[in-house]
Design a protein around this motif. Structure first.
Motif: not given
Length: 110
Positions: A30-58
């Protein structure tokens, strides 16, 4: 398409009584890519990971609310607690792109 990883998918199957069982499927390429996103809120900086996977076997069963782990995971899961100690992601979408020259399943997870 390029592959850079393997993964294990725990496909959720809900029975009539509302109980979940999990079908484990190993995907060797498979193709695996993990990206970290962040945003500023009233409570401070929030971060989280978003995973993108491409699977070739349908034929791989993957849907929203399934669980995905990078590489081969030997655990036969009955609840999410069984995966403690492993980094896992919960699938938020799975798009079956079965057109064009590179058919694949695009999985997004958090």
């Amino acid at each position: 398409m390029l592959d850079n990883a393997s993964c294990t998918i725990y496909h959720r199957i809900r029975n009539d009584a509302g109980h979940d069982t999990w079908q484990k499927v190993y995907v060797p390429k498979c193709w695996w890519f993990c990206d970290t996103k962040s945003s500023v809120t009233e409570n401070g900086v929030k971060t989280g990971d978003i995973l993108y996977v491409r699977i070739f076997d349908m034929s791989v069963p993957v849907n929203k609310d399934d669980v995905i782990v990078k590489g081969y995971c030997p655990v036969d899961m009955s609840t999410l607690k069984d995966l403690s100690g492993y980094r896992y992601f919960k699938v938020t979408s799975a798009n079956h792109n079965d057109f064009g020259g590179n058919p694949h399943i695009k999985v997004v997870a958090v």
